[in-house]
Design a protein around this motif. Structure first.
Motif, mmCIF file in Angstrom:
data_model
loop_
_atom_site.group_PDB
_atom_site.id
_atom_site.type_symbol
_atom_site.label_atom_id
_atom_site.label_comp_id
_atom_site.label_asym_id
_atom_site.label_seq_id
_atom_site.Cartn_x
_atom_site.Cartn_y
_atom_site.Cartn_z
ATOM 1 N N ARG A 108 0.867 -1.185 0.000
ATOM 2 C CA ARG A 108 0.000 0.000 0.000
ATOM 3 C C ARG A 108 0.894 1.222 0.000
ATOM 4 N N THR A 206 -7.081 5.074 3.432
ATOM 5 C CA THR A 206 -5.790 4.862 4.088
ATOM 6 C C THR A 206 -4.971 6.161 4.199
ATOM 7 N N LYS B 143 -4.193 -0.746 12.806
ATOM 8 C CA LYS B 143 -3.339 -1.076 11.657
ATOM 9 C C LYS B 143 -1.984 -1.622 12.095
ATOM 10 N N THR B 156 -6.407 -4.501 5.068
ATOM 11 C CA THR B 156 -6.085 -3.097 5.293
ATOM 12 C C THR B 156 -7.215 -2.416 6.056
#
Ligand code: HEM
Lengths: 323, 207
Positions: A108, A206, B143, B156
């Motif tokens: 990511r 994110t 996370k 995620t």
């Protein structure tokens, strides 16, 4: 346990039976749970604190936002120094010889300079000084960019975050960029710009979450809401609501040494990884309880079953007085 | 004919789980304790979770922030989850103290334990898709745990789209399937006899 007993336990019951309406039991149970849930919902509601925003952060603590933007440019923020899965800036945590975090790789990718600052800023209609700061930045060499941003980041750190006390220096376009981003955030434009990078449909937050966590705003709000991991926060909810109480065992490890001490090596410094591993093993243990010596016989040794099946045991005692 | 897969499956099913076992109208006399109700209560709470969850799914994740009806349905979902866990944990402890894995019932216990773990995962993703301050906080904090063991490279927690799909599609499907298997296994094997029930006592006690 003898195999005679084992196969007896496995065989269909040949002893006394009684009428038992499982469909009725199920229906009554469902009705009961429905009523209970409705009552709880009517009287207690459910937690829902509105999400924090970049606007809220930049308005309420603009120096902290500004300083965080500089850290993103200088590569010193939490995200910029994180390692996998976002970048290669660090090796991440390990379990002894197992560097699982690093081995899993950068899946990511996040480039804190461009993803957090330069591209969002470039989406804006901007004043001439910010436009020229961007142009200066974009045409500079990587080494020059790093030198400017690091010098400014260090100067802010030395001034303990008080922007007014930062002496002037060779910071290039960095102050203008940070100011531009701060203004953008104050106007409420940054949240969407961080999300929308790369196109029309976006479902991945994110970048927003990581940038957000790099500053003090989210952390302070977590502390205020009693949600910090070091104080059982994992089990808490906002407001007066129960949280994920079933995570108590997971949360427990974070409260005790060496896990609660980041300085302690190797375990405290890698607490996240060790606790994950411990919980993995314990979860497997839960599944395997029926074959774990010492634990599988506990229910035989501590006679709670005497209470559960008391009618049965009483009837047995009556039927067999000699025993 | 006996070679036919279909016929084989039907025969096996009929032998292991005839309708009389699936929906019996009697139970061994020792099935007389409140603890037996908690499996059914857990199942009922799960039904409530799925029911309220389906309504929430139709209106989308932002609905309950702005609508009173939405808030109410969200509360139903929230409280049925809380009850579900309370019931399940009591059920788990009950089955532990009854050593309910005896007599070839290991798989019943194991599917129950996997259901417990799957429930925790499902609830966790649920907390992440609240789209409120709590989910911002949890995703930022959680996370690190997943990243630290490499799982975060694919799972995620900061990706709302991924979490939403796992929460409303994949995880409930898994949990639902495990639960069905779990309950069918209980029906197939019958309720475990009391710990010291002795083979000799049964013939005397028979009807
Ligand atoms: C989704 C969660 C679960 C549901 C819906 C569920 C449902 C049920 C139901 C309806 C029964 C039969 C009635 C009763 O004895 O209470 C049962 C039996 C049983 N459950 Fe669960 N259960 C769940 C989780 C668990 C867990 C977490 C465990 C333990 C780790 C477990 C272990 C057992 C065992 C061993 C039996 C068999 C009892 C016997 O043969 O007497 N279950 N379950």
């Amino acid at each position: 346990m003898s195999t005679v007993k084992e196969s007896f336990d496995a065989a269909p019951w040949k002893g006394k039976t009684k009428r038992y309406d499982i469909v009725k039991e199920g229906s009554v149970a469902l009705a009961f749970v429905m009523v209970l849930t409705i009552i709880l919902s009517l009287f207690m509601g459910s937690p829902d604190e509105t999400p924090l925003t970049f606007k809220g952060w930049a308005v309420s603590n603009s120096d902290n936002f500004y300083a965080t933007a500089v850290q993103e440019l200088a590569g010193t923020s939490g995200t910029a120094t994180y390692g996998a899965p976002y970048n290669k800036a660090a090796d991440g945590l390990n379990l002894g010889p197992l560097w699982l975090q690093k081995w899993a790789g950068v899946t990511r990718p996040i480039d804190s300079v461009n993803d957090f600052v330069i591209s969002p800023l470039s989406t804006q209609v901007m004043s001439t000084d910010i436009a020229s700061a961007l142009a200066t930045w974009n045409s500079a060499t990587a080494a020059q960019k790093q030198a400017w941003a690091t010098a400014y980041d260090d100067a802010i750190t030395n001034a303990e975050g008080k922007l007014a006390d930062v002496p002037s220096g060779a910071y290039g376009p960095v102050p203008a960029l940070a100011q531009g981003l701060t203004d953008m955030a104050k106007a409420g434009a940054l949240d969407a710009a961080l999300l929308s990078q790369g196109g029309f449909f976006q479902t991945d937050n994110t970048k927003q979450i990581l940038f957000f966590g790099d500053g003090a705003y989210l952390d302070d709000a977590g502390t205020a809401a009693n949600l910090q991991g070091g104080t059982w926060g994992m089990m808490n909810e906002t407001g007066r609501y129960p949280g994920q109480a079933w995570l108590w065992l997971y949360s427990f490890w974070y409260q005790i040494p060496p896990f609660n001490n980041e300085e302690s090596k190797p375990i405290g410094a890698n607490a996240d990884a060790y606790i994950m591993a411990i919980m993995g093993v314990l979860s497997l243990g839960l599944i395997l309880i029926p074959v774990i010596p010492g634990i599988k016989t506990l229910p035989m040794r501590i006679p709670i079953h005497r209470g559960i099946w008391r009618d049965y045991y009483r009837s047995q005692a009556i039927r067999k007085p000699k025993k | 004919m006996s070679e036919m897969w279909t016929a084989k499956l039907r025969k096996k099913w009929q032998k292991n789980l005839p309708i009389e076992k699936l929906l019996p109208d009697d139970q061994p006399a020792y099935v007389a304790s409140w603890i037996y109700v908690f499996g059914v209560l857990t199942l009922s709470a799960l039904a409530m979770i799925i029911f309220s969850g389906i309504i929430l799914a139709f209106e989308g994740p932002a609905w309950y922030h702005t609508s009173d009806a939405g808030k109410f349905v969200n509360s139903l979902h929230f409280w049925s989850v809380q009850l579900f866990f309370v019931f399940m944990v009591i059920h788990l402890w009950g089955k532990f103290w009854m050593a309910a894995w005896r007599g070839n019932r290991f798989a019943t216990w194991a599917t129950g334990a996997v259901a417990f773990i799957a429930s925790i995962a499902t609830a966790f993703t649920g907390y992440l898709v609240q789209t409120n301050f709590d989910s911002q906080w949890i995703s930022f904090e959680a996370k690190d745990g997943f990243n630290s063991v490499g799982v975060g490279a694919w799972f995620t927690v900061t990706n709302l789209g991924q979490m939403l799909l796992l929460h409303v599609a994949f995880l409930p499907l898994i949990l639902g399937a495990i639960t069905v298997v779990h309950v069918l296994m209980v029906r197939k094997r019958g309720v475990v006899p009391p710990i010291d029930a002795e083979p000799s006592s049964v013939s005397e006690g028979g009807r």
